[in-house]
Write a protein that holds these residues in place. Sequence first.
Motif, PDB file in Angstrom:
ATOM      1  N   CYS A   1      -6.682  -1.100  -0.001  1.00 48.94           N
ATOM      2  CA  CYS A   1      -6.351  -1.860   1.687  1.00 48.94           C
ATOM      3  C   CYS A   1      -7.125  -1.302   2.735  1.00 48.94           C
ATOM      4  O   CYS A   1      -7.660  -0.592   3.058  1.00 48.94           O
ATOM      5  CB  CYS A   1      -4.991  -0.403   1.428  1.00 48.94           C
TER       6      CYS A   1
ATOM      7  N   HIS B   1      -6.877   2.916   2.295  1.00 49.79           N
ATOM      8  CA  HIS B   1      -6.591   3.613   0.625  1.00 49.79           C
ATOM      9  C   HIS B   1      -6.785   2.752  -0.467  1.00 49.79           C
ATOM     10  O   HIS B   1      -6.548   1.749  -0.181  1.00 49.79           O
ATOM     11  CB  HIS B   1      -5.248   3.925   1.118  1.00 49.79           C
TER      12      HIS B   1
ATOM     13  N   CYS C   1       0.976  -1.301  -0.076  1.00 48.76           N
ATOM     14  CA  CYS C   1      -0.034   0.231  -0.549  1.00 48.76           C
ATOM     15  C   CYS C   1       0.734   1.067  -0.177  1.00 48.76           C
ATOM     16  O   CYS C   1       1.985   1.105   0.998  1.00 48.76           O
ATOM     17  CB  CYS C   1      -0.866  -0.009   1.210  1.00 48.76           C
TER      18      CYS C   1
ATOM     19  N   CYS D   1      -0.124   3.157   3.570  1.00 47.88           N
ATOM     20  CA  CYS D   1       0.833   2.750   5.106  1.00 47.88           C
ATOM     21  C   CYS D   1       1.449   1.675   4.880  1.00 47.88           C
ATOM     22  O   CYS D   1       2.459   1.421   5.422  1.00 47.88           O
ATOM     23  CB  CYS D   1      -0.559   2.016   5.584  1.00 47.88           C
TER      24      CYS D   1
ATOM     25  N   CYS E   1      -5.702   0.620   5.906  1.00 50.37           N
ATOM     26  CA  CYS E   1      -6.031   2.438   6.052  1.00 50.37           C
ATOM     27  C   CYS E   1      -7.257   2.147   4.810  1.00 50.37           C
ATOM     28  O   CYS E   1      -7.467   3.891   5.734  1.00 50.37           O
ATOM     29  CB  CYS E   1      -4.202   2.452   5.715  1.00 50.37           C
TER      30      CYS E   1
HETATM   31 ZN   LIG Z   1      -2.916   1.129   3.554  1.00 50.43          ZN
END
Ligand SMILES: [Zn+2]
Length: 527
Positions: free
Chosen positions: A200, A213, A177, A180, A211
Amino acid sequence: MFWADTITDEVEKRYADKIKAGEAIVVRDEKTASGQVHVGSLRSASLHAIVADVLRSRGVNVNFFFEINDFDPMDGIPSYLDEEIYKKYMGVPLCNIPSPEVGFDNFAEYYGQEYVRVLDKIGFGATVYRASELYRSGAMNDLIKMALKKKDLIREIYYRISKSEKPEGWYPINVICERCGNLSATNVTDFDGELVTYTCSSDTIKWAEGCGHSGKISPYNGNAKFPWKIDWPAKFVAKGVDFEGGGKDHYTKGGSRQVAETIAREVFEHEPPYGVFNEFFLVGGKKMSSSKGNAATAVEMSTILPPHILRLLLLKIPINRQLDFDPEGDAIPILFDNYDRLAEKYWSGVKDDDTQLFNFIHLPDERGDLPQRFLPRFSQVAFLVQMPHMDTYKEVEKMKESELTDVDIAELDMRITYAKHWLADYADDKFIFTLQETIPEIANTLTEEEKKATTQLAEKISQAEVLDGASLHELIHEVKEESGLSPKEFFGAIYKLFLGKESGPKVGWFLSTLGKEFVVSRLRLEK
Ligand SMILES: [Zn+2]
């Protein structure tokens, strides 16, 4: 036949053309650097190292690689680390997690280098590379592209070989990711030929936190990593591996080896390497108390045994048989005895499987020049070092019946060092001896018959002119026969008088180390 010769014969047969052409045979081993390396990994290390070694000894060109796998995600926190500090790294590649000690680039380097030092020390060293380098260098790019394009074939192979079902739309890759840094929490949902689309999320896998995302990223040059069963065959191809085995657990029907070989052939169109499995290495274990050393790690094992004796332990039994080792019991003294037996055979000029093994338990640069030397029994050295009034060197000289040479002394120094380590950190109580300065309490348990016999022995010894181990051995047996006592009763009585316990080293030899006057008066229960 030495088991490693049999495996090497097969390697030579399979790659005869390559060898004939002078090309190097590639041997590969890897270890995920997720914490202190368990001693069990030394079995895999010994398999690959000995095949590389035997090939080289036959004049074959070999490239032997060892991979520190630093690109796998953290999937568990070792018990000796602070969970509070490390739980946020669950799912993050090991090379992107801080080292537990200063002075190392990352988590994987700390544990990986520690293990590599062990391998080097015992002569199993190889050319080291990191999984992260392999991915970042672009060497995996073409394979990633192939796998993404053939994702449905991989899904079908997973199901066909291991009955494992992946959902439709599954992609055989994990990306890191961008926000993160988590690898395990990402889920790839599309590939347009250049970029993958991913999210993610904490929903991806139980133990890693995402996170939230989502984005698009190139899966190449270290941005993404294959799951294990595809990672393995991709490395076969990327490194051009000819020989690589693995733990028995991977070799089950439908297990990761079978999946990896099928993916190598059908997805990457590459013949997988020859390999065999290695059985487990068990450390007598359960009863080992935490106050004692931790022989379950490869590092500790390399301090308990000198390199050639550790190699003997690892090489003496075929790789497909389980190895069980209990450092608290008599495994270490027996291992040294094994060495002594092989050495005697080797120096007498015999050439057979045992002497072939003896050759290979020494490091390549030691072979062919193994100086003949006196090998005092480890168990006796371990006894002598516990007797403060005795000069171990003088006693060993008596055993040898001639002056110790420089190589004899070096050998004895080494055995003293390892005996002390064993006694201090591992040896069971039954190997720990204290010579009793005065008559110990346990002497009260001697029966009248036993007392009569020990007094009788005292008389014979006081009249004897020569008092060495062999003559004492004879006297003791004479008295035992006359007394009608069992060996356990009679020897036990002697040990009780001198050591305050029921067992001890070879009794004739033991008494010969103590001095006539003391032996006689103690046997008479005088002091
Ligand atoms: Zn992430």
